[in-house]
Design a protein around this motif. Structure first.
Motif, PDB file in Angstrom:
ATOM      1  N   UNK A  91     -42.542 -96.000 -28.851  1.00 44.20           N
ATOM      2  CA  UNK A  91     -42.585 -95.561 -26.861  1.00 44.20           C
ATOM      3  C   UNK A  91     -44.252 -95.163 -27.537  1.00 44.20           C
ATOM      4  N   UNK A  92     -44.647 -95.420 -26.315  1.00 45.72           N
ATOM      5  CA  UNK A  92     -45.992 -94.901 -26.354  1.00 45.72           C
ATOM      6  C   UNK A  92     -45.939 -93.657 -24.608  1.00 45.72           C
ATOM      7  N   UNK A  93     -46.427 -92.426 -24.654  1.00 44.62           N
ATOM      8  CA  UNK A  93     -46.287 -91.713 -23.432  1.00 44.62           C
ATOM      9  C   UNK A  93     -47.508 -91.097 -22.972  1.00 44.62           C
ATOM     10  N   UNK A 137     -36.524 -88.414 -34.226  1.00 36.75           N
ATOM     11  CA  UNK A 137     -36.470 -88.749 -35.702  1.00 36.75           C
ATOM     12  C   UNK A 137     -37.930 -89.281 -36.121  1.00 36.75           C
ATOM     13  N   UNK A 138     -37.469 -90.607 -37.125  1.00 35.67           N
ATOM     14  CA  UNK A 138     -39.286 -90.911 -37.606  1.00 35.67           C
ATOM     15  C   UNK A 138     -39.119 -91.587 -36.560  1.00 35.67           C
ATOM     16  N   UNK A 139     -39.040 -92.666 -35.812  1.00 34.26           N
ATOM     17  CA  UNK A 139     -39.105 -94.010 -35.100  1.00 34.26           C
ATOM     18  C   UNK A 139     -40.958 -93.645 -34.270  1.00 34.26           C
ATOM     19  N   UNK A 140     -41.642 -94.686 -34.580  1.00 38.11           N
ATOM     20  CA  UNK A 140     -43.409 -94.247 -34.524  1.00 38.11           C
ATOM     21  C   UNK A 140     -43.569 -94.225 -32.748  1.00 38.11           C
ATOM     22  N   UNK A 141     -44.347 -94.003 -32.613  1.00 43.98           N
ATOM     23  CA  UNK A 141     -44.960 -93.096 -31.378  1.00 43.98           C
ATOM     24  C   UNK A 141     -45.968 -92.727 -30.885  1.00 43.98           C
ATOM     25  N   UNK A 184     -44.718 -88.612 -38.805  1.00 41.21           N
ATOM     26  CA  UNK A 184     -45.192 -89.014 -40.162  1.00 41.21           C
ATOM     27  C   UNK A 184     -45.739 -90.869 -39.371  1.00 41.21           C
ATOM     28  N   UNK A 185     -45.115 -91.683 -38.398  1.00 41.53           N
ATOM     29  CA  UNK A 185     -46.037 -92.419 -37.617  1.00 41.53           C
ATOM     30  C   UNK A 185     -46.023 -92.620 -36.055  1.00 41.53           C
ATOM     31  N   UNK A 186     -46.030 -90.415 -36.223  1.00 41.36           N
ATOM     32  CA  UNK A 186     -46.234 -90.643 -34.095  1.00 41.36           C
ATOM     33  C   UNK A 186     -47.833 -90.439 -34.934  1.00 41.36           C
ATOM     34  N   UNK A 187     -48.711 -91.639 -33.317  1.00 43.80           N
ATOM     35  CA  UNK A 187     -50.251 -90.193 -33.132  1.00 43.80           C
ATOM     36  C   UNK A 187     -50.324 -90.527 -32.184  1.00 43.80           C
ATOM     37  N   UNK A 188     -50.894 -89.050 -32.472  1.00 37.55           N
ATOM     38  CA  UNK A 188     -50.892 -87.875 -30.980  1.00 37.55           C
ATOM     39  C   UNK A 188     -53.098 -87.715 -30.678  1.00 37.55           C
ATOM     40  N   UNK A 189     -52.685 -88.265 -29.584  1.00 35.20           N
ATOM     41  CA  UNK A 189     -54.076 -88.061 -28.502  1.00 35.20           C
ATOM     42  C   UNK A 189     -54.166 -86.568 -27.373  1.00 35.20           C
ATOM     43  N   UNK A 190     -54.785 -85.069 -28.004  1.00 34.06           N
ATOM     44  CA  UNK A 190     -54.683 -84.586 -26.973  1.00 34.06           C
ATOM     45  C   UNK A 190     -56.065 -84.194 -26.311  1.00 34.06           C
ATOM     46  N   UNK A 191     -55.823 -84.627 -25.449  1.00 33.14           N
ATOM     47  CA  UNK A 191     -57.175 -83.843 -24.330  1.00 33.14           C
ATOM     48  C   UNK A 191     -56.373 -82.631 -23.461  1.00 33.14           C
ATOM     49  N   UNK A 192     -57.780 -81.818 -23.474  1.00 31.91           N
ATOM     50  CA  UNK A 192     -57.190 -81.022 -23.042  1.00 31.91           C
ATOM     51  C   UNK A 192     -58.928 -80.284 -21.920  1.00 31.91           C
TER      52      UNK A 192
END
Ligand code: ADP
Ligand code: MG
Lengths: 472, 251
Positions: A191-193, A217-221, A247-255
């Motif tokens: 999922x992309x949030x 869980x370990x699902x990519x995101x 480990x399968x998730x990417x996070x971009x955090x713009x503040x």
């Protein structure tokens, strides 16, 4: 750059299609300011796509290598049927914080609690709801603090954000308990949030905000968050970001933070785990006497990647900024730290300090650290420094000679290295939790499954929750 | 015999530094090791304590009846070997108190004992601080960070007193100390001295041996012990220097 004559990558195509198909729903129910931003964001995304490596600010980033992956972009709102604590218990909790949550991109609460007002007039809740109840605040601030057309991610966030958190603290109100937002992803499919937060602090107000990103869980995101913060005169804002995703998730955090006169900002970002994390922090010091103290700790291993981009804009005289980022990179992990300090021509008497220290535990771990200073005023105190090193062998032997085992000695040294940052966390129970999580992370004991209340024997087993089919 | 070193050869990066050294130390004894700079005194201390990259290419180190050539440094320490470092290391961020408690508890765990109760630990700290005359403020700071040269050396003796080793090696603990600090160091050693432990004191100067009276004095030169004697040998060295021994050796 016009993207139209080039071929979109899969993720770009899905983001563009998503908007084109759902435009009416996305813009129709919004405050006009929000719908306008959405359309502009979409146009920008269509013209520019997501940032590629030709973009100077993304040239060493692994994110552009990932645009062929497929994510769900739209899942229906989650029906509230159990307290968030029943799905997930955050390591960090206690009497000193009021906890709110988001699940799979949606503000997760009962219907009545989507937007609440406390006795002091503090408003906390879903940004979707808030835009209609506080239109004047949205007209003034929404999309005005952030540069929503900075890149394809900020644009996509603006065009497509599903939900997010809104906090308003009226003039003179000091919010006693910290506001904690726990953002969870718990789904069996990738999922992309895109979520969007707006936080407004009135004059002489005070707020502590904890922003926790966690996986269950370990699902990519893929999490793409944009947060706008407005700090009016003499306000105090403490922002803690805690990142513990799989480990399968990417996070971009713009503040993006706008600081008025004499406001005081304190940021502490703790990146404990995650496949790829990029934190961009944009601090605009727009009123004299404003102070920004930005700190971060990152711990990465395996093939994880951490990127901290800090932009401090000294637009006016007599402001102070301080940056301290420290990290330990193990195995084949990679990292980037870019610290941008801009001092405008008449921003005299600026103090701006920056430091980034790294420990590489293996020859394969890498860090790319770089200051970018642009100083146009002449009466300025500015310093920057970066180090990349290994654990001190002399110290290691010294400790072992006193009977301390190698592993314990390594832990003590790493922990001591990071303590300079964690000791700046001013809420004592929070600091203790921070330090405890760091210790456990360093020992390799902290897994995202630890905190799942289900204690299932198969760590990868997804947790069931109900989707309200009537809302589709 | 507490320590028995037989024909010890040690190389660093392939360069042989110790070239067949023999030394035996019994419980209750104090041995002084003297000798010019660069002859391998600190290398000997490093080999006994198990420092990495000090390769034992030949010979044996037997401690308390056991060959320890390949034993990890922390195990050696927990079995009672202590080194007062010639150059104590600064460890920013690790408080003296935390460091000491971790070390004591490591030793206790090794000996099958429970962690030290907080009250007992603090009491011991206070007692030993008095013994070596170190300022309370120092134990609140990070290990050796911002300590003066003398404070660092006293801190080594403080740690020794806390850990109560069976074999203590003092590597130039007296260098750079004024006479008062020297007396403090000597008092620490003499206070701990018993029929159950032993000391190997590496020094350049006869003056420390006025306060810590050795049973044996050895002269090291070029990776070997070239002369041994009683405490009288130290006086002889003070008067005549090392050259007469070196000349004998080189012939
Ligand atoms: N880490 C090292 N690498 C290479 N040579 C070393 C190292 N440490 C010491 N040496 C060499 O070993 C010899 C003995 O040194 P050391 O044991 O420190 O002597 P001492 O303590 O008697 O002054 C010297 O020649 C020194 O240069
Ligand atoms: Mg030496």
């Amino acid at each position: 750059m016009q993207k139209s004559d080039t071929i979109y990558k899969l993720l770009e195509t899905s983001l563009i299609n998503e908007f084109e198909q759902k435009q009416v729903a996305l813009t129709g129910s919004c405050h006009p300011v929000v719908s306008r931003s959405r359309i502009n964001g979409f146009e920008f995304l269509k013209d520019n796509g997501l940032p590629d490596r030709k973009n100077e600010k993304w040239k060493n980033s692994p994110f552009p290598g990932q645009y062929e992956e497929e994510y769900l972009l739209d899942i229906p709102p989650v029906f509230y049927d159990k307290a968030a604590e029943e799905i997930f218990r955050c390591e960090i909790h206690g009497f000193w914080a009021d906890t709110y949550s988001m699940l799979n991109g949606w503000y997760y609460s009962t219907k009545e609690n989507q937007l609440i007002t406390t006795g002091d007039g503090v408003v906390v809740g879903s940004i979707l709801k808030a835009q209609h109840q506080y239109p004047e605040l949205f007209e003034k601030h929404f999309g005005n603090i952030a540069n929503t057309e900075q890149d394809g991610f900020t644009a996509a966030n603006t065009a497509l954000f599903k939900d997010g958190m809104f906090i308003y603290v009226p003039d003179g109100v000091e919010v006693k308990n910290a506001v904690q937002l726990i953002k969870l992803i718990n789904l069996q499919e990738p999922l992309m949030v895109n979520s969007r937060n707006l936080i407004i602090l009135g004059k002489s107000s005070r707020l502590t905000f904890l922003h926790c990103d966690d996986s269950v869980n370990h699902t990519p995101g893929f999490i793409n968050t944009l947060t706008e913060v407005y700090m009016d005169e003499n306000s105090s804002f403490e922002l803690y970001k805690l990142q513990n995703i799989n480990d399968n998730t990417s996070l971009i955090n713009n503040t993006f933070i706008h600081q008025e006169r004499d406001s005081r900002l304190k940021v502490n970002i703790l990146s404990l785990n995650g496949g790829k994390i990029r934190n961009e922090l944009h601090v605009n010091l727009m009123g004299q006497g404003a102070d920004a103290d930005i700190n971060g700790v990152y711990l990465v291993d395996k093939q994880q990647h951490i990127d901290n981009q800090v932009y401090i804009n000294h637009a006016v005289p007599n402001c102070h900024s301080n940056e301290l980022f420290k990290g330990v990179l193990d195995e084949e992990a990679s990292g980037i730290f870019n610290g941008y300090i801009y001092v405008a021509r008449d921003a005299q008497k600026t103090n701006a300090f920056q430091r980034n220290n790294n420990i590489l535990m293996t020859p394969k771990a890498t860090i790319d650290t770089m200051p970018f200073l642009e100083i146009y005023a002449d009466d300025v105190k500015c310093s920057h420094g970066a180090t990349v090193g290994q654990l001190d062998d002399e110290a290691l032997f010294y400790m072992m000679q006193r009977g301390i085992g190698r592993e314990d000695a390594r832990l003590l040294l790493m922990f001591a290295f990071l303590a300079e940052v964690t000791s700046k966390v001013s809420i004592e129970p929070l600091r203790i939790s921070y330090e405890d999580m760091i210790k456990r992370r360093l020992r390799g004991e902290l897994s995202i499954c630890d905190k799942c209340v289900l204690h299932c024997s198969e760590p990868d087993k997804p947790i069931e929750f109900d989707i309200d089919l009537s809302k589709i | 015999m507490l320590l028995n070193i037989k024909n010890l050869h040690v190389a660093i990066n392939g360069k042989e530094i110790l070239k067949g050294l023999n030394l035996s130390v019994n419980k209750g004894e104090v041995h002084a090791i003297m000798g010019p700079n660069g002859t391998g005194k600190s290398t000997l201390a490093a080999a006994i304590t198990g420092r990495e990259n000090y390769d034992i290419t030949k010979g044996e180190i037997i401690y308390d009846g056991e060959t320890i050539n390949d034993m990890a440094p922390d195990i050696r320490a927990n079995k009672g070997i202590f080194l007062s470092f010639q150059y104590p290391v600064e460890i920013p961020g690790v408080s003296m108190t935390n460091f000491m408690r971790t070390a004591i508890n490591a030793q206790r765990e090794f000996n099958g004992l429970e962690a030290i109760p907080a009250g007992e630990f603090l009491k011991k700290m206070e007692e030993m601080k008095k013994l070596v005359d170190i300022n309370t403020k120092l134990t609140k700071r990070s290990v050796n960070e911002g300590f003066s040269g003398g404070e660092k050396k006293k801190n080594e003796i403080f740690q020794m007193a806390m850990l109560e080793p069976k074999l203590a090696i003092l590597d130039e603990t007296d260098s750079g100390l004024d006479i008062d600090a020297l007396k403090v160091v000597a008092r620490g050693v003499n206070e701990l001295r018993s029929t159950d432990n032993a000391f190997v004191v590496i020094t350049h100067y006869q003056r420390l041996l006025d306060y810590i009276v050795p049973d044996f004095v050895h002269v090291m030169y070029d990776g070997r012990i070239v002369k041994s004697g009683g405490k009288g040998l130290a006086f002889e060295l003070e008067e005549k220097g090392y050259d007469w021994i070196i000349d004998q050796e080189d012939e």
